[in-house]
Each structure stands twice: as structure tokens, then as C-alpha cells.
Scaffold this active site. Structure first.
Site, short mmCIF file in Angstrom:
data_model
loop_
_atom_site.label_atom_id
_atom_site.label_comp_id
_atom_site.label_asym_id
_atom_site.label_seq_id
_atom_site.Cartn_x
_atom_site.Cartn_y
_atom_site.Cartn_z
N ASP A 11 40.17 -30.79 -3.37
CA ASP A 11 40.12 -31.90 -3.86
C ASP A 11 39.68 -32.43 -2.48
O ASP A 11 39.98 -32.02 -1.62
CB ASP A 11 41.33 -32.48 -4.57
CG ASP A 11 41.17 -34.31 -5.42
OD1 ASP A 11 40.09 -34.67 -4.96
OD2 ASP A 11 41.95 -34.60 -5.03
N ASP A 13 41.12 -36.45 -1.88
CA ASP A 13 42.30 -37.52 -1.97
C ASP A 13 43.35 -36.70 -1.44
O ASP A 13 43.75 -36.68 -3.05
CB ASP A 13 41.92 -38.95 -3.07
CG ASP A 13 40.77 -39.62 -1.92
OD1 ASP A 13 40.39 -40.02 -1.40
OD2 ASP A 13 40.06 -40.33 -2.65
N ASP A 207 45.82 -31.66 -5.41
CA ASP A 207 47.51 -32.83 -5.20
C ASP A 207 48.16 -33.18 -6.66
O ASP A 207 49.11 -33.85 -6.65
CB ASP A 207 47.05 -34.19 -4.73
CG ASP A 207 46.31 -34.79 -5.20
OD1 ASP A 207 45.11 -34.50 -5.15
OD2 ASP A 207 47.08 -36.20 -4.84
#
Length: 261
Positions: A11, A13, A207
Site C-alpha cells: 500500500d 499511504d 497499514d
């Protein structure tokens, strides 16, 4: 027996960048992937930007990511529609990331009896465009959305995002969209195909438990959860599934790139 890691999906961000700043270890992680020749893709549910745009944005933070190593929900949506109905037509609510992806996939963008209504991210949702989408769906167009995120960040706080606008259209049409982006494992599988990788030897780094980790698990990948984004360690127990490993940040994975295990 756990197989060595051959490929990496990550990922963007919360893993590599946060608020237009590279996170500690991100530059070293990307450099290690490139130096060791590991196949990798950087994934994002954001459909606003083209890979070229995102490469420039990452470069501004000091991250050197090739354009062809970025995989967006817009690209995954274009691939999905091409597989479903090659050379079809779509009425699109979205920005350049989505319209460019569909155009390059050979899709005709039109409001005249389209095969699909495709909803993506935009900072300027138009009531007129949403009304048009509702009427086209009521008329038989199939409803696709790039991702289910209901809010997006801004300097002033949350903004309504694709999932929120999709819910409004669903309320008016009683038609649920098919969401292509995470947590749909379709996004992960399309990324694997993009780099010709196998689920048994590829990992997903993210995250968020509810998008990155669950989509990786459902696609059959090992998953690494980093704690530099939206998930805190104490949040993990709330979920009925677990990542393969939990690390503090992407910096903890740099050495794993060179010595896969």
C-alpha cells in the site's frame, strides 16, 4: 514450510508516505526492491491520479518509483471491465486517473446507453452527474465503483468519497455497485497478474486491517501490517483475522527484501 518471498505488493499511504512526506525506511525499501530486482507494485485505492501523476508525487517525497510499478483502483477497474466486456462503453464520474485508464483500455466514455456506470473518486462531485448516473442505472446500465472508501482526507478534515456517493446512488436505484478496489481480493489478483507473480511467494504490506490485510489474506498472500498508518496495535484484536506479521514500520522490512524468507 514458508516459501521465500519473491514478490512484493505494498500500500502507499500510511506505509510509504504520510501527508506528502516519506515515512522512515520507505526510500531504502524501494531502493532494495529495485537493487535486488524483486517484482513489486505500489497499490492505492485512490482513482484520482494516473500512475504518472503518482510517480511525480512520490518523487517529490524522495521516493523513486517507476510509473509501471504503480497500480491504482482505476487501473484495476479498467482491467476488470476489459475482462468482462472488451471494448464496452461507460458513463464515468471521476478524474483523469479513471478516465485515462478506461480510455487506454479501449472503452468508449459516453452518456448514451452505456454498458456501465463507473463511479470513482473526485473532489468535485456534481449533483447533475450523480442524477445522470442514477437514471442510467435505472435504465439498465451496470453499476461499478472503484473502491468502497466512504471518506477521504483533506487539510480541513474528511471529505465524502466513492463509497459515500455510491451509497447515495444505491439508495436512489436499489442497485448495489461492484467495488473493484481493496478489500476486494480482485485488486490483489490483478496486481499479481500485472507482475506475473504467484500468491504463494508474494506478500502484501499495508497499514489497514480492513482493506490491505483482509484483501491479501483472501487472495492467498502472506501479509505484513505496519503500524505507521491508521491501525494501532491495540486495534488488531477487534478483527477476526490476523496478519502474518506485525512490524513497526516499512524500515523493518528492508533487510527482508535482500534475504527473502
Amino acid at each position: 514450510m514458508t516459501r521465500p518471498i519473491a514478490g512484493w505488493l505494498s500500500d502507499m499511504d500510511g506505509v510509504l508516505v504520510h501527508e506528502n512526506q516519506a515515512l522512515p525506511g520507505a526510500a531504502e525499501f524501494i531502493r532494495a526492491l529495485r537493487d535486488h530486482g524483486r517484482p513489486f507494485l505500489i497499490l492505492t485505492n485512490n482513482s484520482i491520479y494516473t500512475p504518472r501523476d503518482l510517480r511525480a508525487r512520490l518523487s517529490a517525497t524522495g521516493l523513486d518509483v517507476p510509473e509501471d510499478a504503480i497500480w491504482t483502483s482505476a487501473l484495476a477497474t479498467a482491467q476488470f471491465l476489459t475482462d468482462q466486456e472488451p471494448g464496452g462503453s461507460a458513463y464515468v464520474i471521476g478524474e483523469a486517473g479513471l478516465t485515462t485508464a478506461l480510455d487506454e483500455a479501449g472503452y468508449t466514455l459516453t452518456a448514451a446507453e452505456p454498458d456501465f456506470v463507473v463511479l470513482g473518486e473526485t473532489r468535485t462531485y456534481s449533483f447533475e452527474a450523480i442524477t445522470q448516473a442514477i437514471r442510467l442505472i435505472q435504465g439498465g446500465a451496470r453499476f461499478i465503483a472503484t473502491n468502497p472508501d466512504v471518506t477521504g482526507p483533506s487539510a480541513d478534515g474528511d471529505l465524502p468519497a466513492t463509497g459515500a456517493v455510491a451509497a447515495m446512488i444505491t439508495a436512489a436505484t436499489r442497485r448495489e455497485p461492484y467495488f473493484v478496489g481493496k478489500p476486494n481480493p480482485m485488486m490483489i489478483r490483478s496486481a499479481l497478474n500485472r507482475i506475473d507473480a504467484h500468491s504463494e511467494t508474494t506478500v502484501m504490506v499495508g497499514d489497514r486491517m480492513d482493506t490491505d490485510v483482509v484483501s491479501g489474506i483472501e487472495a492467498g498472500l502472506r501479509t505484513f501490517l505496519v503500524l505507521t498508518g491508521s491501525t494501532r496495535r491495540e486495534d488488531i484484536a477487534r478483527f477476526p483475522f490476523r496478519p502474518s506479521e506485525i512490524v513497526d514500520s516499512i524500515a523493518d522490512l528492508v533487510d527482508r527484501v535482500g534475504t527473502p524468507a
